[in-house]
Design a protein around this motif. Structure first.
Motif, short mmCIF file in Angstrom:
data_model
loop_
_atom_site.label_atom_id
_atom_site.label_comp_id
_atom_site.label_asym_id
_atom_site.label_seq_id
_atom_site.Cartn_x
_atom_site.Cartn_y
_atom_site.Cartn_z
N LYS A 184 85.42 -6.76 -43.05
CA LYS A 184 86.84 -6.85 -42.82
C LYS A 184 87.05 -7.10 -41.29
O LYS A 184 86.69 -6.28 -40.41
CB LYS A 184 87.74 -5.72 -43.46
CG LYS A 184 87.68 -5.76 -45.00
CD LYS A 184 88.56 -4.67 -45.59
CE LYS A 184 88.63 -4.63 -47.11
NZ LYS A 184 89.18 -3.41 -47.54
N ASP A 185 88.17 -7.85 -40.84
CA ASP A 185 88.67 -8.05 -39.64
C ASP A 185 90.18 -7.76 -39.43
O ASP A 185 90.77 -8.31 -38.50
CB ASP A 185 88.02 -9.21 -39.02
CG ASP A 185 88.52 -10.34 -40.01
OD1 ASP A 185 89.17 -10.33 -40.61
OD2 ASP A 185 88.11 -11.57 -39.63
N ASP A 186 90.92 -7.00 -40.48
CA ASP A 186 92.09 -6.91 -40.28
C ASP A 186 92.52 -6.03 -39.20
O ASP A 186 91.83 -4.95 -38.83
CB ASP A 186 92.77 -6.21 -41.94
CG ASP A 186 92.25 -7.10 -42.68
OD1 ASP A 186 92.75 -8.31 -43.02
OD2 ASP A 186 91.99 -6.44 -43.84
N ALA A 187 93.83 -6.41 -38.40
CA ALA A 187 94.28 -5.53 -37.39
C ALA A 187 95.22 -4.59 -37.83
O ALA A 187 95.88 -4.09 -36.83
CB ALA A 187 94.51 -6.47 -36.32
N GLU A 188 95.76 -4.56 -39.09
CA GLU A 188 96.95 -3.75 -39.62
C GLU A 188 96.38 -3.54 -41.09
O GLU A 188 95.64 -4.07 -41.69
CB GLU A 188 98.13 -4.38 -39.38
CG GLU A 188 98.21 -5.65 -40.07
CD GLU A 188 99.73 -6.32 -39.85
OE1 GLU A 188 100.04 -5.78 -38.85
OE2 GLU A 188 99.90 -7.35 -40.56
N GLY A 189 97.08 -2.64 -41.54
CA GLY A 189 97.36 -2.16 -42.99
C GLY A 189 95.86 -1.49 -43.30
O GLY A 189 94.96 -0.98 -42.38
N GLY A 190 95.73 -1.01 -44.63
CA GLY A 190 94.49 -0.55 -44.96
C GLY A 190 94.57 -0.01 -46.47
O GLY A 190 95.58 -0.43 -47.32
N MET A 191 93.69 0.91 -46.71
CA MET A 191 93.77 1.43 -48.37
C MET A 191 92.99 2.70 -48.49
O MET A 191 92.35 3.04 -47.67
CB MET A 191 93.09 0.34 -49.29
CG MET A 191 91.63 -0.14 -48.98
SD MET A 191 90.39 1.23 -49.60
CE MET A 191 90.44 0.91 -51.28
N PHE A 192 93.32 3.40 -49.38
CA PHE A 192 92.55 4.61 -49.92
C PHE A 192 92.48 4.48 -51.42
O PHE A 192 93.42 4.25 -52.05
CB PHE A 192 93.69 5.73 -49.54
CG PHE A 192 92.52 7.19 -49.97
CD1 PHE A 192 91.48 7.57 -49.39
CD2 PHE A 192 93.05 7.80 -51.18
CE1 PHE A 192 91.06 8.57 -49.64
CE2 PHE A 192 92.64 8.86 -51.62
CZ PHE A 192 91.37 9.56 -51.06
N GLU A 193 91.12 4.88 -51.81
CA GLU A 193 90.83 4.75 -53.23
C GLU A 193 90.19 6.02 -53.66
O GLU A 193 89.24 6.74 -52.91
CB GLU A 193 90.15 3.80 -53.58
CG GLU A 193 89.69 3.55 -55.15
CD GLU A 193 88.64 2.61 -55.60
OE1 GLU A 193 87.87 2.34 -56.49
OE2 GLU A 193 88.67 1.42 -54.52
N ALA A 194 90.66 6.66 -54.73
CA ALA A 194 89.85 7.91 -55.29
C ALA A 194 89.30 7.48 -56.77
O ALA A 194 90.10 6.75 -57.66
CB ALA A 194 90.69 8.89 -55.47
#
Length: 859
Positions: A184-194
């Motif tokens: 991934k090369d995103d410069a913003e945002g994100g995620m969290f997973e359980a």
């Protein structure tokens, strides 16, 4: 850069990802911004969404593009199993008790060994694992490929799978194809997973926490970070062994039930970290850096040591009447002081025998001087085997374009993988009662460094489009280091001369005499050319020269073409020569493990370098590269209805394939000769094996990929079919390869595999169903030469349902193998069974259905 070049590079951007050597400009990590101007030399294989075709239609060779979404929409969590779900020509088996293969499971693309597939990350060669799969289910015996399970799925933008021979572009190992993990090369945002899950049987509980975040780096750059933590409990699909049940029936109450556990190993504290950074420096120049750190501890079961028959521990041979004897150690030395009584095993439980009672009573002089391991482990013992794996890498580079339209990419690559083995609930028999029961048998470390310079330039040659040339240079240095285990794991104790085994039983430690470091280097030069000869005919060609310090040089080539026959249908084909260099580990590693011997009994088998005195005595010689010829032809169809279809046939011939020999029994004369040569531990080996160029194969197959989307039930439904048929024939094999091994090479993978997937989205709801089929296989009875025959074909079904509570929060519930399908149970063969309820290499696994729950928050 003119408009015709812009058009050409747009058409070729997916092809170039597979046809320019590792580290070339097309493999440069993408910057976060979506520039597409005339000066943008950065062209990588990117498909936007899941709706796009998986196989790239305008490529001269078959390439699958697997999106991040396609990876995460399934029950598997480790990268090897995730790839198998979406790539039909890739197979991976469970490895419940299979030595180092339990730590790093081998994956097989197009019916080839696990190290016949080159692995890249962001277009750069991924380093190998330090783990050599000494027991790899036949096909991957002796293979040493990268450990792709260290790559977290959340770090990936997509995965590109080139299903064609590519050694002429990428170098050694790319006989079956290439897998490129694009970060991934995103410069913003994100995620969290359980994520949590468990098998229907109530074991194998799994917990996984994953996070990814993108941040800007300066005005025109990105910094993307991923972290993953996972634990997974062990499973058991075992039945009581016949010999263990007989001991219990005879009154031995110390035998566990089951005595031996077959199942997935326990995975403890599996941590994965990945970073991907890039920045535009201006003036058509950019800099990038990416790397990882990963560590995990794995522990699984091992083979049961019968308290009557285990050689070197309990088995004392027979008397003149063929009555079995117990192995008894005389602690003050044979012929010195008190003599030890002979203990005959006259019934099914030696613990009841009067002679055993004499040595077991340590309050008497005889009992204090005479020792049997039944006193320590009266019901026998089953070691626990595993280890800790650490993996790290760092790649830095710069890419861009000079003023004369010459693109460049210069990079440095460092990678290292270390495995620190551990074994417990076992003994060093030669140390007698003073033995510890836990050991650290040693470490193996694989280190690789490389320097790459890659150039490319469009050249006007009077065709409808420019000729695109690429070329470059690579220097690579590899080191394989063996570090000795703790002293007790390899010590030759005082009871060794009385027939007791040497070293930690099951996995003897690497001795100080055998520890050391071996290294080599190689240089490579390549040239790659691509051009549209007409508007409809694309021709590509490549040639690569490599020179290795340990075995010499080789030159390989490839040519491929694609012809657009109609608006909807195109044909493509390729021919290439390839090679796989013997790894530095295969040429130098030493290992001793427990396996079923040629007589069907558990023995200690030593895997030794081919130039070791023992190996040479049995025919070992210096390894040479494997050589290959590959051919593929195919069709690509894109219809106005939205149906996308590719059909590709491949034919791969490999000569001088590298593998370990089948076990070669050592005679008493062999052992005596080796002892005379100073090989002190030769008396503890029943069989030896070594790496050798010993057989040739022909593999052919067909891949079919189809995609179709339609409006359905008020929402959008995407259908996909991925089909593979593969057949391997052993054309020639030496006497070192047994008939059972040949049959495993030819028939241990399913000839046919396919999956049909439907993914329906309707508002906040998403439902995915996947039907999987795996054809029948042949399995040898635990490498013992006792066939259990065909393992029948099986269907499984996966189901996943997701719901968006908000734009940011999604809950997903699913089941892998929803209907809990299991392979046919093992049947007795000559009344012998080792306690495995199911064939251990079944393509659908042995654990049955798995259910899971995922919570995903994006920002």
């Amino acid at each position: 850069m003119n408009t015709s070049l812009t058009k050409l590079t747009s058409q070729l951007r997916l092809i170039l990802a597979a046809s320019v050597a590792a580290g070339s400009v097309v493999a440069t990590p993408a910057l976060a911004q979506e520039e597409n101007n005339a000066k943008d030399v950065e062209k990588i294989a990117v498909v936007g969404t899941r709706a796009a075709p998986r196989s790239i239609g305008d490529s001269a060779v078959p390439i699958d593009i697997i999106s991040e979404e396609e990876f995460v929409n399934q029950g598997s969590t480790d990268m090897v199993s995730m790839l198998q779900t979406v790539v039909p020509s890739l197979n991976v088996n469970d490895q419940p008790i299979n030595d180092a293969s339990t730590l790093v499971r081998p994956a097989n693309l197009r019916g080839m060994a696990s190290d016949h597939t080159l692995v890249l990350v962001n277009g750069k060669r991924r380093h190998r694992s330090a783990v050599i799969t000494f027991l790899g289910g036949g096909l991957s015996d002796g293979a040493q490929g990268p450990d792709i399970s260290t790559i977290p799925a959340a770090a990936l933008k997509q995965v590109e799978v080139l299903r064609d021979g590519a050694a002429a572009q990428y170098g050694s190992d790319a006989i079956a194809g290439v897998v490129n993990f694009v970060l991934k090369d995103d410069a913003e945002g994100g995620m969290f997973e359980a994520r949590t899950g468990s098998y229907y049987e109530g074991d194998g509980d799994m917990l996984q926490l994953t996070g990814n975040v993108g941040m800007p780096l300066g005005d025109d750059g990105f910094a993307n970070f991923t972290a993953e933590y996972r634990t997974s409990d062990a499973t058991s699909r075992s039945v009581q062994r016949d010999d263990a049940a007989a001991l219990v029936a005879a009154g031995n109450t110390f035998v566990a039930n089951p005595a031996q556990i077959w199942g997935s190993p326990e995975v403890k504290d599996d941590v994965k970290l990945f970073a991907n950074l890039g920045m535009d420096l201006g003036s058509d120049s950019r800099v990038y850096m990416f790397g990882n750190y990963a560590a995990r501890e794995v522990e699984g079961g091992f083979y049961f040591r019968n308290p009557h028959t285990r050689g070197g521990v309990y088995d004392g041979g027979t008397d003149d009447n063929d009555t079995p004897l117990l192995l008894v150690g005389d602690l003050d030395g044979v012929g010195t002081g008190l003599e030890c009584p002979t203990v005959r095993i006259t019934d099914g439980n030696v613990l009841d025998d009067a002679d055993y009672a004499l040595i077991a009573d340590n309050s008497t002089a005889i009992g204090a001087n005479c020792f049997a391991f039944n006193e320590m482990f009266p019901g026998g013992f089953t070691p626990r085997f595993g280890g800790t794996i650490e993996d790290m890498s760092l790649i830095v580079g710069t890419s861009g374009e000079f003023g004369n339209e010459i693109g460049y990419d210069v990079s440095l690559n460092f990678g290292q993988n270390e495995v620190d083995f551990a074994i417990s609930n076992t003994i060093n028999p030669s140390l007698g009662p003073d033995t510890p029961t836990s050991f650290k048998p040693g470490k193996y470390i694989q280190t690789e460094k490389s320097f790459d310079v890659d150039l490319n330039k469009p050249i006007e040659v009077g065709l409808s489009e420019p000729l695109y040339l690429a070329g470059g240079f690579q220097y690579r240095h590899e080191t394989y280091e063996s570090i000795a285990g703790d002293d007790a794991s390899w010590a030759i104790g005082p009871l060794a001369s009385q027939g007791f085994g040497i070293g930690s039983n099951g996995f003897p430690g690497l001795s100080a005499r055998s520890a050391g470091e071996a290294s080599r280097h190689n240089i490579a030069l390549y040239v790659d050319a691509e051009a549209y000869l007409t508007d409809d005919l694309l021709l590509t060609a490549a040639i690569r020269y490599e020179d290795f310090s340990d075995f010499g040089d080789t030159t390989k080539g490839k040519v491929s073409l694609r012809y657009q026959a109609t608006d909807s249908i195109a044909f493509r084909g390729a021919y290439s020569t390839g090679f796989k260099a013997p790894t530095i580990g295969q040429s130098n590693v030493r290992n001793v493990t427990t396996a079923f011997g040629t007589d069907g009994k558990l023995i200690d088998r030593a895997t030794l370098p081919p130039t070791d005195p023992i190996s040479v005595q049995k025919g070992g010689t210096q390894l040479t590269p494997e050589e290959s010829e590959s051919m593929s032809v195919g069709m690509v169809a894109e219809f106005d209805s939205g149906l996308f279809l590719t059909v590709d046939y491949y034919h791969i011939e490999v000569t001088d394939r590298i593998s370990t020999t089948s076990g070669i029994k050592l005679t008493e004369e062999d052992i005596a000769a080796l002892l005379a040569q100073g090989v002190d531990d030769a008396s503890s080996f029943s069989e030896v094996s070594f790496f050798t160029n010993d057989f040739d194969t022909t593999t052919e197959g067909v891949d079919i990929v189809a995609n179709y989307s339609m409006d359905m039930l008020g929402g959008d439904t995407k259908f996909s079919l991925a089909y593979n048929w593969t057949s391997t024939t052993v054309d020639e094999a030496s006497d070192n390869i047994s008939a059972e091994r040949v049959r495993m090479l030819e028939n241990n993978l399913p000839a046919t595999r396919y999956s049909f997937t439907a993914n329906h989205t309707n508002g906040d709801w998403r439902v995915l169903g996947r039907l999987n089929f795996a054809g029948s296989i042949y399995e040898d009875h635990l490498d013992s030469g006792l066939p259990i025959g065909q393992v029948s074909s099986e269907y499984t079904f996966d189901l996943e349902v997701g719901y968006h509570f908000t734009d940011n929060l999604q809950l997903v519930a699913g089941a892998k193998n929803l209907f809990d399908e299991r392979p046919d149970e093992n049947v007795l063969y000559d009344n012998e069974i080792a306690g495995s309820q199911y064939p251990t290499t079944s393509p659908i696994g042995i654990n049955g259905g798995f259910y899971y729950l995922r919570g995903i928050y994006t920002f």
